[in-house]
Scaffold this motif. Sequence first.
Motif, mmCIF file in Angstrom:
data_model
loop_
_atom_site.group_PDB
_atom_site.id
_atom_site.type_symbol
_atom_site.label_atom_id
_atom_site.label_comp_id
_atom_site.label_asym_id
_atom_site.label_seq_id
_atom_site.Cartn_x
_atom_site.Cartn_y
_atom_site.Cartn_z
ATOM 1 N N ARG A 43 69.194 75.364 8.044
ATOM 2 C CA ARG A 43 70.223 74.205 7.837
ATOM 3 C C ARG A 43 71.650 74.632 7.881
ATOM 4 N N ILE A 44 71.910 76.154 7.587
ATOM 5 C CA ILE A 44 73.482 76.633 7.832
ATOM 6 C C ILE A 44 73.408 76.650 9.466
ATOM 7 N N ALA A 45 72.496 77.073 10.394
ATOM 8 C CA ALA A 45 72.828 77.158 11.824
ATOM 9 C C ALA A 45 73.004 75.669 12.304
ATOM 10 N N LYS A 46 72.336 74.663 11.636
ATOM 11 C CA LYS A 46 72.657 73.196 12.145
ATOM 12 C C LYS A 46 74.158 72.842 11.751
ATOM 13 N N ARG A 47 74.482 73.224 10.711
ATOM 14 C CA ARG A 47 75.837 73.092 10.059
ATOM 15 C C ARG A 47 77.095 73.469 10.788
ATOM 16 N N PHE A 48 76.561 74.737 11.335
ATOM 17 C CA PHE A 48 77.789 75.177 12.205
ATOM 18 C C PHE A 48 77.447 75.319 13.891
ATOM 19 N N GLY A 49 76.549 74.353 14.070
ATOM 20 C CA GLY A 49 76.116 74.069 15.722
ATOM 21 C C GLY A 49 75.595 75.144 16.374
ATOM 22 N N PRO A 150 71.348 83.333 -8.441
ATOM 23 C CA PRO A 150 72.346 84.439 -8.104
ATOM 24 C C PRO A 150 73.546 84.168 -8.727
ATOM 25 N N PRO A 151 74.105 85.160 -9.506
ATOM 26 C CA PRO A 151 75.391 85.224 -10.379
ATOM 27 C C PRO A 151 76.901 84.946 -9.203
ATOM 28 N N TYR A 152 76.636 85.008 -7.948
ATOM 29 C CA TYR A 152 77.526 84.564 -6.925
ATOM 30 C C TYR A 152 77.556 83.380 -6.405
ATOM 31 N N ILE A 153 76.516 82.475 -6.563
ATOM 32 C CA ILE A 153 76.043 81.401 -6.056
ATOM 33 C C ILE A 153 77.279 80.012 -5.742
ATOM 34 N N VAL A 154 78.139 80.048 -6.691
ATOM 35 C CA VAL A 154 79.013 78.930 -6.781
ATOM 36 C C VAL A 154 80.161 79.635 -5.600
ATOM 37 N N GLU A 155 80.491 80.939 -5.982
ATOM 38 C CA GLU A 155 81.291 81.367 -4.873
ATOM 39 C C GLU A 155 81.102 81.339 -3.334
ATOM 40 N N ILE A 156 79.849 81.672 -3.125
ATOM 41 C CA ILE A 156 79.337 81.750 -1.614
ATOM 42 C C ILE A 156 79.355 80.184 -1.249
ATOM 43 N N LYS A 157 78.843 79.488 -2.006
ATOM 44 C CA LYS A 157 78.739 78.111 -1.529
ATOM 45 C C LYS A 157 80.087 77.386 -1.190
ATOM 46 N N GLU A 158 80.928 77.508 -2.175
ATOM 47 C CA GLU A 158 82.399 77.164 -1.995
ATOM 48 C C GLU A 158 82.899 77.726 -0.654
ATOM 49 N N ALA A 159 82.632 79.141 -0.397
ATOM 50 C CA ALA A 159 83.299 79.578 0.584
ATOM 51 C C ALA A 159 82.724 79.080 2.156
ATOM 52 N N LEU A 160 81.204 78.807 1.889
ATOM 53 C CA LEU A 160 80.787 78.413 3.296
ATOM 54 C C LEU A 160 81.323 77.047 3.461
ATOM 55 N N GLU A 161 81.897 76.400 2.883
ATOM 56 C CA GLU A 161 82.777 75.129 3.131
ATOM 57 C C GLU A 161 83.743 75.483 4.006
ATOM 58 N N GLN A 162 84.368 76.564 4.091
ATOM 59 C CA GLN A 162 85.466 76.951 4.855
ATOM 60 C C GLN A 162 84.834 77.574 6.162
ATOM 61 N N SER A 163 83.932 78.649 6.039
ATOM 62 C CA SER A 163 83.265 79.059 7.084
ATOM 63 C C SER A 163 82.127 80.276 6.881
ATOM 64 N N LEU A 164 81.404 80.646 7.856
ATOM 65 C CA LEU A 164 80.551 81.834 7.868
ATOM 66 C C LEU A 164 81.072 82.833 7.284
ATOM 67 N N GLU A 165 82.362 83.266 7.951
ATOM 68 C CA GLU A 165 83.088 84.606 7.524
ATOM 69 C C GLU A 165 83.428 84.538 6.115
ATOM 70 N N HIS A 166 83.944 83.479 5.545
ATOM 71 C CA HIS A 166 84.262 83.324 4.077
ATOM 72 C C HIS A 166 83.266 83.494 3.311
ATOM 73 N N ASP A 195 86.294 94.774 7.858
ATOM 74 C CA ASP A 195 86.390 93.976 9.089
ATOM 75 C C ASP A 195 86.610 92.416 8.626
ATOM 76 N N LEU A 196 86.019 92.143 7.727
ATOM 77 C CA LEU A 196 86.362 90.394 7.438
ATOM 78 C C LEU A 196 87.653 90.660 6.478
ATOM 79 N N LYS A 197 87.897 91.312 5.830
ATOM 80 C CA LYS A 197 89.184 91.659 5.265
ATOM 81 C C LYS A 197 90.398 91.364 5.931
ATOM 82 N N VAL A 198 90.449 91.829 7.191
ATOM 83 C CA VAL A 198 91.271 91.842 8.237
ATOM 84 C C VAL A 198 91.276 90.718 8.973
ATOM 85 N N LYS A 199 90.126 90.100 9.514
ATOM 86 C CA LYS A 199 89.905 88.947 10.090
ATOM 87 C C LYS A 199 90.498 87.697 9.064
ATOM 88 N N LEU A 200 90.044 87.603 8.107
ATOM 89 C CA LEU A 200 90.416 86.437 7.032
ATOM 90 C C LEU A 200 91.869 86.702 6.573
#
Length: 203
Positions: A43-49, A150-166, A195-200
């Motif tokens: 599903r995620i792969a399809k979403r990001f082509g 998962p205790p982080y599920i809301v944060e990770i799904k919201e971040a996925l709306e922005q990008s895989l990196e987020h 690495d992600l901290k710098v890139k984002l």
Amino acid sequence: MNQIIHSISLTGDWELDIQHMLEQYNKPHTYEHSVRVANEAKRIAKRFGLDEEEAAIAGYLHDISAIIPNDERIQVAEKMQIEVLQEERIFPMIIHQKISRRIAEDIFKVNNEGILDAISCHTTLRKNATPIDMVLFVADKIEWDQNGTPPYIVEIKEALEQSLEHACFAYISYLWERRENLKVIHPWLEDAYFDLKVKLEVE
């Protein structure tokens, strides 16, 4: 490898093949988790082509090393001539990602380096992670193998709306904020965090 692991007859159906192997070792929970991760990765792969089949294969095989008991993993890794880091000796669960890669390669005959690399860092991620690395990492965290939500599920799904990196950073940040409570901080996870901290451009 074949002295360590019973071989299976491959059918070409990834879901069926992992089911056969995991049932041999009485790991139905891992089979169910792996199917959920494979479906989420698609599903995620399809979403990001991205390539859905590659993502699914990585999902099916990412935890195949569950067939090896935790207290035998360091010894098995050494027999396979896999590099074992000090953090992995302290907390052997983490090395399952590297052993899964080797089983995928040697038993399941996967020769796609992208898939193998994603499997080998699906728990910790790594710096300069590829898109498929991130797809599997996020799918595994969304479809976690524990009970409950998962205790982080809301944060990770919201971040996925922005990008895989987020999305990756949302989970790693969750761990990083609790690093004092972790048994170890794997160096690959630490590398991925900075690495992600710098890139984002996160403060």
